[in-house]
Write an enzyme that holds these catalytic residues in place. Structure first.
Site, short mmCIF file in Angstrom:
data_model
loop_
_atom_site.label_atom_id
_atom_site.label_comp_id
_atom_site.label_asym_id
_atom_site.label_seq_id
_atom_site.Cartn_x
_atom_site.Cartn_y
_atom_site.Cartn_z
N ASP A 1 37.47 56.95 26.11
CA ASP A 1 36.88 57.59 24.95
C ASP A 1 35.45 57.11 24.79
OD1 ASP A 1 37.31 59.30 22.55
OD2 ASP A 1 36.74 57.47 21.50
N ILE B 1 30.15 56.64 18.90
CA ILE B 1 28.94 55.95 18.45
C ILE B 1 29.33 55.03 17.30
CG2 ILE B 1 26.62 56.22 17.51
CD1 ILE B 1 26.58 59.02 18.78
N HIS B 2 28.93 53.78 17.36
CA HIS B 2 29.27 52.79 16.35
C HIS B 2 28.03 52.03 15.89
CE1 HIS B 2 33.76 52.89 16.62
NE2 HIS B 2 33.48 53.42 17.79
N ARG B 3 28.16 51.38 14.76
CA ARG B 3 27.12 50.52 14.22
C ARG B 3 27.15 49.18 14.96
NH1 ARG B 3 27.95 49.96 8.03
NH2 ARG B 3 28.65 47.81 8.25
N GLU C 1 35.53 62.70 25.23
CA GLU C 1 34.51 63.59 24.69
C GLU C 1 33.33 63.82 25.63
OE1 GLU C 1 36.87 62.35 21.13
OE2 GLU C 1 36.08 61.34 22.90
N GLU D 1 23.17 53.97 5.81
CA GLU D 1 24.20 54.83 6.38
C GLU D 1 23.97 56.28 5.93
OE1 GLU D 1 26.37 54.55 8.56
OE2 GLU D 1 27.04 52.48 8.78
#
Length: 493
Positions: free
Chosen positions: A166, A169-171, A234, A290
Site C-alpha cells: 500500500d 501520504i502521512h505527516r 494505489e 493541517e
C-alpha cells in the site's frame, strides 16, 4: 499540448510551457517558516488564513542552509493545473479517477541491474556526519511547528504476513539525524494496520518514503477504503491514469520497494513499541498546519522510523505542500469525488451528474452533489445519494445537493441554490453521533456534551434541489448562448 508527464521533472517542464502555471525564484528563502509564508500569499488558496489566493506553482532555487537544493510547492494547488498534469478536463477528473480505480495497472519492478534514477546518489546512515535533516530540505511550515515536515512523502510498505502493498501520504517530522516520527489518523490508513500487525509480532516494518514523483501517484495515493480496500495497491491507479505501470526499484538497505524515478527516497524501519512526543524538539504542543485550516495538536506518542539510508537523483528537487491549501483539496478531494461517483452510480445509475469535494471542506469534509431528477419517483433519491456519499467516504461531514442547472464547482451558485431552493426546517437532514474526522476541532465533547468522543460529528445533508413537481416554477433566466471570443479574442470561459 501532448502530456508527457511521468515524474516531477517532466511535470515542471509541462507547466513551464503553460502561461501562469509556474514561477521560479533565485532569491534566498529560509525553509524555517519563510518558504511556506511566501507561498501562502502566492498560490496556496484552500483553507489557509486570508489573504491568500489560488495561484501558480513555485520552485525555490536558493534554499538557506541547503546549497544546491531546490524546493517545489503547489504543483496540484489548482484544479485546472491538475487537469493539465493528468491530461483531463478539470470537471471530469472525478470520473477519470473512478475509471482508473476500476481498470488498475499494477506497478512493475525494474529489471535486475537496471539503474534507478532515484539511486544515483546514496547516503548511508552509518556514514560519518549523516543527518537526514541536512540531506532533505524539508520546510518547517510555521514558527510553531514541531520541526521540519515531509508533507509529500509516498510511504510504501507491505503486510508482513500477506505481502500486500500500500502507498499513502502521512505527516512525517524529522526528529533527529536518523529518526522520523510518523503520524497515523486512527483507523484510516492501511499502513497503520500493517504497522500494528508487525508490532504485534515484535517486528520492525520496512518502509520507503519517495518524495518528488509523478503527480498521478500523489493523487492516486489519497484513495481510501472502501473504494480501495486493503490489498489494493494505489500505485495501480497512477498506472491506469498514465496507461503504463509505475516503475519500482528495490531498496538498498531494507526489504521493500521505492518509486524508481523519485527525487528523494528515505529507507527505514518503523520500530515496534517505540514512540516519541511529536513536539519533543519544540515543546509548542503543536504539530503542523493541517487541511481544515488549524494547526494539529502534537500527540504525546507517535511511532518512529529509524532511517537506514537516503538516496537521491542528481540535483534533486524537494516537493512539499502547505496542509490547508488548494493542493490538499486536489489530492484528497478528487479521489473523494471518484469514490462518491462510484458508490452512487452503482445504486442509481445516471442520476448523479457530478461531484465536487469543495475547497471549504479541505477536500474531505464537504461535497456538492449535482443530481438530476427525471421522473416523479426520483424525488427523495437525492437524499439517498447523500447517504451513499457518507458511506463512500466516512470522513465526509456535509453534503450539499443541487439540481443539474447549478454548477457544483461554483460555490456562489451553490449558495444561491441554498438561498432560493432550501428551507431549513424541511431540507436540512441531520445524522448525529457518527464518527467523522479527529482534525475537526468542533467534533469534541467540549463543544457539545452530546458528543461522546473526540472525532464524532453530526453529519448533515443540505437538500438544495427543487421538488420534482415544482420544477416549472424554478426556471433560471435564459440568456442567449453566444461565443464571447468573437468580441473578446482569446477569452476562455
Amino acid at each position: 499540448m501532448a502530456n508527457k508527464v511521468n515524474d516531477l521533472r517532466s511535470a515542471l517542464e509541462l507547466l513551464k510551457g503553460i502561461d501562469g502555471q509556474l514561477i521560479e525564484t533565485d532569491v534566498e528563502v529560509d525553509p524555517m517558516a519563510e518558504l511556506s509564508g511566501v507561498y501562502r500569499h502566492i498560490g496556496a488558496g484552500g483553507t489557509v488564513s486570508r489573504p491568500t489566493k489560488e495561484g501558480p506553482a513555485m520552485v525555490f532555487n536558493n534554499v538557506k542552509g541547503h546549497p544546491g537544493a531546490r524546493v517545489a510547492i503547489g504543483l496540484l494547488a489548482s484544479r485546472r493545473r491538475v487537469g493539465y498534469l493528468l491530461d483531463c478536463d478539470p470537471k471530469r477528473l472525478g470520473f477519470m479517477l473512478n475509471d482508473s480505480v476500476a481498470n488498475p495497472i499494477a506497478p512493475q519492478v525494474i529489471a535486475e541491474g537496471e539503474a534507478a534514477a532515484c539511486q544515483e546518489i546514496v547516503y548511508m546512515a552509518d556514514d560519518p556526519g549523516f543527518d537526514v535533516r541536512k540531506l532533505v530540505p524539508a520546510p518547517t511550515n510555521t514558527e510553531e511547528d514541531a520541526g521540519p515536515y515531509i508533507t509529500m512523502g509516498m510511504c510504501y510498505a507491505h503486510d508482513v504476513e500477506t505481502g500486500e502493498h500500500d502507498v499513502t501520504i502521512h505527516r512525517l517530522c524529522l526528529q533527529g539525524p536518523d529518526t522520523i516520527s510518523m503520524f497515523f489518523t486512527p483507523g484510516a490508513r492501511h499502513l497503520g494496520a500493517f504497522r500494528e500487525k508487525a508490532e504485534a509480532l515484535g517486528k520492525p516494518l520496512p518502509i520507503s518514503i519517495s518524495i518528488g514523483v509523478d503527480p498521478a501517484i500523489e493523487i492516486g495515493a489519497c484513495f481510501e477504503p472502501p473504494t480501495t480496500p486493503i490489498g489494493y495497491d494505489e500505485l495501480s491507479v497512477a498506472g491506469a491514469i498514465r496507461k503504463e505501470p509505475v516503475k519500482l526499484a528495490r531498496c538498498k538497505t531494507i526489504d521493500e520497494y521505492c518509486i524508481a524515478n523519485a527525487e528523494y527516497v528515505i529507507e527505514g524501519e518503523l520500530l515496534p513499541n517505540t514512540y516519541v512526543e511529536e513536539d519533543q524538539n519544540s515543546g509548542t504542543g503543536k504539530a503542523m498546519p493541517e487541511f481544515p485550516g488549524y494547526t494539529g495538536v502534537a500527540p504525546k506518542q507517535v511511532p518512529v522510523i529509524k532511517v537506514k539510508c537516503v538516496t537521491t537523483r542528481t540535483n534533486p528537487i524537494m516537493q512539499t505542500v502547505i496542509g490547508p491549501s488548494e493542493e490538499h483539496v486536489s489530492m484528497a478531494g478528487i479521489p473523494t469525488e471518484a469514490s462518491i461517483l462510484s458508490m452512487v452510480d452503482r445504486a442509481m445509475p445516471g442520476r448523479v451528474q457530478n461531484v465536487y469535494a469543495a475547497t471549504p471542506g479541505g477536500g474531505k469534509f464537504m461535497a456538492v452533489i449535482q443530481f438530476k431528477k427525471t421522473v416523479p419517483s426520483d424525488e427523495g433519491r437525492q437524499r439517498q445519494a447523500a447517504l451513499l456519499a457518507f458511506s463512500a467516504f466516512p470522513e465526509l461531514k456535509h453534503v450539499f445537493l443541487v439540481d443539474e442547472d447549478v454548477d457544483p464547482f461554483d460555490m456562489n451558485d451553490v449558495i444561491w441554490a441554498m438561498n432560493t431552493r432550501f428551507q431549513g426546517d424541511v431540507d436540512c437532514i441531520t445524522i448525529p453521533g457518527v464518527r467523522c474526522h479527529p482534525l475537526d476541532p468542533s467534533n469534541d465533547p467540549a463543544c457539545d456534551p452530546s458528543i461522546r468522543d473526540h472525532g464524532i460529528a453530526c453529519k448533515t445533508i443540505f437538500d438544495c434541489t427543487v421538488p420534482y413537481d415544482q420544477k416549472h416554477r424554478f426556471q433560471r433566466s435564459k440568456f442567449k448562448d453566444v461565443d464571447p471570443s468573437h468580441w473578446v479574442p482569446g477569452f476562455i470561459d
